[in-house]
Design an enzyme around this catalytic site. Sequence first.
Site, PDB file in Angstrom:
ATOM      1  N   ARG A 215     -10.645  25.626 -29.837  1.00  0.00           N
ATOM      2  CA  ARG A 215     -11.683  25.733 -30.866  1.00  0.00           C
ATOM      3  C   ARG A 215     -12.019  24.428 -31.594  1.00  0.00           C
ATOM      4  O   ARG A 215     -12.944  24.387 -32.386  1.00  0.00           O
ATOM      5  CB  ARG A 215     -11.266  26.786 -31.908  1.00  0.00           C
ATOM      6  CG  ARG A 215     -10.025  26.387 -32.690  1.00  0.00           C
ATOM      7  CD  ARG A 215      -9.408  27.519 -33.475  1.00  0.00           C
ATOM      8  NE  ARG A 215      -8.243  27.054 -34.179  1.00  0.00           N
ATOM      9  CZ  ARG A 215      -7.052  26.836 -33.629  1.00  0.00           C
ATOM     10  NH1 ARG A 215      -6.872  27.060 -32.344  1.00  0.00           N
ATOM     11  NH2 ARG A 215      -6.035  26.389 -34.339  1.00  0.00           N
TER      12      ARG A 215
ATOM     13  N   ASN B  70      -5.237  25.587 -45.636  1.00  0.00           N
ATOM     14  CA  ASN B  70      -4.332  26.086 -46.676  1.00  0.00           C
ATOM     15  C   ASN B  70      -4.997  26.081 -48.043  1.00  0.00           C
ATOM     16  O   ASN B  70      -5.840  25.243 -48.354  1.00  0.00           O
ATOM     17  CB  ASN B  70      -3.018  25.287 -46.689  1.00  0.00           C
ATOM     18  CG  ASN B  70      -3.196  23.902 -47.265  1.00  0.00           C
ATOM     19  OD1 ASN B  70      -3.131  23.718 -48.477  1.00  0.00           O
ATOM     20  ND2 ASN B  70      -3.439  22.928 -46.418  1.00  0.00           N
TER      21      ASN B  70
ATOM     22  N   GLU C 177      -3.637  25.740 -51.081  1.00  0.00           N
ATOM     23  CA  GLU C 177      -3.161  24.818 -52.103  1.00  0.00           C
ATOM     24  C   GLU C 177      -4.066  23.595 -52.210  1.00  0.00           C
ATOM     25  O   GLU C 177      -4.476  23.199 -53.302  1.00  0.00           O
ATOM     26  CB  GLU C 177      -1.723  24.373 -51.796  1.00  0.00           C
ATOM     27  CG  GLU C 177      -1.110  23.629 -52.961  1.00  0.00           C
ATOM     28  CD  GLU C 177      -0.108  22.575 -52.541  1.00  0.00           C
ATOM     29  OE1 GLU C 177       0.150  22.426 -51.336  1.00  0.00           O
ATOM     30  OE2 GLU C 177       0.401  21.884 -53.436  1.00  0.00           O
TER      31      GLU C 177
ATOM     32  N   CYS D  38     -16.532  28.131 -59.978  1.00  0.00           N
ATOM     33  CA  CYS D  38     -15.687  27.265 -59.162  1.00  0.00           C
ATOM     34  C   CYS D  38     -14.754  28.112 -58.308  1.00  0.00           C
ATOM     35  O   CYS D  38     -14.743  29.328 -58.386  1.00  0.00           O
ATOM     36  CB  CYS D  38     -14.915  26.276 -60.044  1.00  0.00           C
ATOM     37  SG  CYS D  38     -13.391  26.920 -60.750  1.00  0.00           S
TER      38      CYS D  38
ATOM     39  N   CYS E  30     -12.319  30.171 -60.248  1.00  0.00           N
ATOM     40  CA  CYS E  30     -12.908  31.332 -60.922  1.00  0.00           C
ATOM     41  C   CYS E  30     -12.663  32.595 -60.090  1.00  0.00           C
ATOM     42  O   CYS E  30     -12.538  33.693 -60.610  1.00  0.00           O
ATOM     43  CB  CYS E  30     -14.421  31.167 -61.071  1.00  0.00           C
ATOM     44  SG  CYS E  30     -14.939  30.012 -62.337  1.00  0.00           S
TER      45      CYS E  30
ATOM     46  N   CYS F 193      -3.964  30.656 -39.843  1.00  0.00           N
ATOM     47  CA  CYS F 193      -4.353  30.631 -38.430  1.00  0.00           C
ATOM     48  C   CYS F 193      -3.163  30.760 -37.493  1.00  0.00           C
ATOM     49  O   CYS F 193      -3.265  31.306 -36.418  1.00  0.00           O
ATOM     50  CB  CYS F 193      -5.044  29.314 -38.111  1.00  0.00           C
ATOM     51  SG  CYS F 193      -6.805  29.442 -38.261  1.00  0.00           S
TER      52      CYS F 193
HETATM   53 ZN   LIG Z   1     -13.801  28.071 -62.639  1.00  0.00          ZN
END
Ligand SMILES: [Zn+2]
Length: 336
Positions: free
Chosen positions: A66, A126, A128, A166, A169, A183
């Site tokens: 891919r 990921n 993080e 964002c 949020c 994945c």
């Molecule tokens: Zn925000």
Amino acid sequence: MTDRYSRQTLFEGVGEEGQRRLGNSRVVIIGCGALGTIIATSLVRAGVGQVRIIDRDFIEYHNLQRQVLFDEDDIRDQLPKAIAAERHLKKVNSSVEVEGIVADVNYTNIERFTRDADLIMDGLDNLETRFLINDVSLKHRIPWVYGGAISSSGMTMNIIPGETPCFRCLSSGVPNPEVVLTCDTAGVISPAPWIIGSLQTAEAMKILVGAREINRNLIIIDVWKGTFHRLKLAPSEHCPACEGKYGFLDGRFGIRTTSLCGQNAVQVLSPETKHLSLEELAIRLKPVARVSHSEFMLRFTVDNHEMIVFPDGRAILRDTTDESLARGLYAKYIGT
Ligand SMILES: [Zn+2]
């Protein structure tokens, strides 16, 4: 050379002026897997002036299914993804300044990598690092295009500081790693990341040429079911990032690693994780790793590395002192 972009400038959304703006733009792509390769190849072909590609991994055979920029020669030459991408793309469009950087993007370096960017593209696997991109985006008012794909589905949204909600949020905390499929545990078919990467590229072009019809929704697709959803999002009232608290960028959240002296091992801590079900983790890892577990710890081996995971989310990677490898394996196989 002047004809190179003729089909694109004929399209009224771009035009000559849009093409000029693309040529004067700087884009940073973080992560060069399936999404990143699609985004990078499209933006370089489209004539974005400067494209920086950052990735920490080498290419493996299971990537070729891919990740469109790579081939068997790259694997034979043991090239990191960022370098292989740079080499291929320079041959595609020599007028674009393509820069491949082999690095683990984290809170210590992300501001340096994105300082001069007009736009950041998410090609990550990921969560993080996405929260980190979100912090840097809000702090320096650089828009970014989120994209994620797994299995047969994917999501994308634009984060324009001051205009759209964002990324934080959407989930004010960090999700429990157990619910984060990656994945490497769930599998993925190429159309899912390709369509998401293409949607991200279209948004990037719109943002860079200053188009008005920028997407302000979360788009969710499933290529197997053939479904396409659009969710309207509202900013969260209690979003720390929107309030200017950049915990990921300050290094207060996220995966921490420590080299364990004298043991030739690296400990990985994910401070947001309170409890991890080893039972569920074992089920998730079985298809990709050799796994054994008790109620106190889970042990799995993948890519010749052995990792031991504890119910508090802590993990130890044995026989190495490479902290970035440990962080990478943790993000890949355990979650954020
Ligand atoms: Zn925000």
